[in-house]
Design an enzyme around this catalytic site. Structure first.
Site, PDB file in Angstrom:
ATOM      1  CE  LYS A 119       3.648   9.847  -4.817  1.00 35.15           C
ATOM      2  NZ  LYS A 119       3.570   8.352  -4.801  1.00 35.15           N
ATOM      3  CE  LYS A 161       6.770   0.924  -3.138  1.00 37.20           C
ATOM      4  NZ  LYS A 161       5.626   1.900  -3.166  1.00 37.20           N
ATOM      5  CE  LYS A 177       6.347   8.667   1.503  1.00 41.47           C
ATOM      6  NZ  LYS A 177       5.421   7.779   1.259  1.00 41.47           N
TER       7      LYS A 177
END
Ligand code: ATP
Ligand code: LTN
Length: 334
Positions: free
Chosen positions: A118, A203, A200
């Protein structure tokens, strides 16, 4: 909570209101929640404090949190029998989060791969909250003496950290926290991107063709699955060399309950056109009842608000018991 469940164990899981959940969130987590909600004492909710680690327009965050809450009800998690709540409505999460910070080593938090991913993705905003994210998650779980945490495979490392924090704290102060176990479903644990099946499904991916949202219409679902990346061999079987096809097989399996072998038999001698059409149809059918209930609930703002307030009240009662114990143990003046 009412006590008519077949199992007395406590289950807790949260999901961030960072966008409309994907098929990955649904198959990896939410579908298992709906199953567990029948048998266990469950707490499910929106991790809105976690989502502050990524800057979002305030109106949008509020809207997403309410939409997510409605989705949880659309999954039929039953707010009378379970606790369906919003994390920030229960102050004990932030309070225990702070205390647990002081029982987490900088080194162990630095090993979290989600933080590394992230902070690359949001390089302009690597805030302390992003680093501290798994400690707040540990607080969410440990507050409720949770037995099982249904999550996707990507959250396994965070669960290990939560267990380590619990063990360390218990080692100093005696048995305060229960050590929680992750619950990772057999199929759907890691749904991959439809465009880059090595990654993966997420969203927050910038390519909308890479994910299916739980609110996507049938037409959109068909289109996205049709354009999913496969390979040139045109044979349906499971193999690490065929990540695109294997991912579609996993999705099909999670929606229909069919095994990999059964799917290979079903499509032996058939091309990808037939296979993709069947996968799309299974996904559409899986999501249809949820979408119908969601459409109804979205218009019922007062009901959503009231139900969330009741959920928070029930959650706070349980959470405050653990928090009170912890405060006493560490020597805070109460
Ligand atoms: P983002 O995509 O914004 O990084 P996320 O979807 O990974 O967020 P959450 O919304 O917090 O993160 O995830 C909620 C649940 O969905 C978690 O239990 C997570 O493990 C699960 N999950 C997320 N992505 C997948 C996936 N591709 N396959 C299976 N499970 C998933
Ligand atoms: N980090 C989780 C969301 C989350 C969570 C939790 C999951 C926050 N608190 C407590 C289980 C239990 C994620 O899925 N990204």
């Amino acid at each position: 909570m009412e006590n008519n469940k077949t199992n007395e164990k406590t289950v807790l899981s949260l999901i961030q209101p960072t966008g409309t959940p994907t098929l990955g969130n649904y198959l990896g987590a939410l579908k298992n929640w709906a199953q567990m909600a029948q048998d266990y004492n469950c707490l499910f909710g929106a991790a809105d404090l976690h989502s502050l680690t990524i800057r979002t327009e305030p109106q949008l965050l509020r809207h997403r949190t309410m939409e997510l809450y409605a989705l949880l009800l659309a999954l039929e998690l039953d707010p009378e029998k379970n606790i369906i709540f919003v994390q920030s409505h229960v102050p004990a999460h932030a309070q225990l989060g702070w205390i647990l910070n002081c029982y987490t080593q900088f080194g162990e938090a630095s090993r979290m791969t989600q933080f590394k991913d992230k902070s690359q993705k949001h390089a302009d905003n690597v805030n302390v909250g992003l680093f501290d994210y798994p400690v707040l998650m540990a607080a969410d779980i440990l507050l409720y003496q949770t037995d099982y945490v249904p999550i996707g495979a990507d959250q396994k490392q965070h669960m290990e950290l939560a267990r380590n924090i619990a063990d360390r704290f218990n080692g100093i102060y005696g048995d305060v926290f229960k050590a929680p176990e992750p619950f990772i479903g057999k199929s759907g644990a890691r749904v991959m991107s439809l465009q880059e099946p090595e990654k993966k499904m997420s969203k927050s991916d910038t390519n909308a063709k890479s994910f299916i949202l739980v609110t996507d219409t049938a037409d959109v679902i068909v289109k996205k699955i049709k354009s999913a990346v496969t390979d040139s061999e045109a044979a349906v079987y499971y193999s690490p060399e065929k990540p695109g096809v294997s991912n579609l097989m996993d999705i099909y399996s999670a929606c229909t309950g069919k095994s990999r072998e059964a799917i290979e038999d079903e499509f032996r001698g058939k091309g990808y056109g037939d296979f993709k059409a069947a996968v799309a149809e299974a996904v559409v059918e899986e999501l249809r009842p949820i979408q119908e209930r969601l459409a109804k609930l979205q218009g019922e703002k007062d009901y959503l608000q009231e139900t969330a307030a009741k959920g928070a009240e029930k959650a706070a009662r349980l959470a405050n018991r653990t928090l009170g114990k912890v405060m006493k143990k560490v020597g805070l003046w109460k």
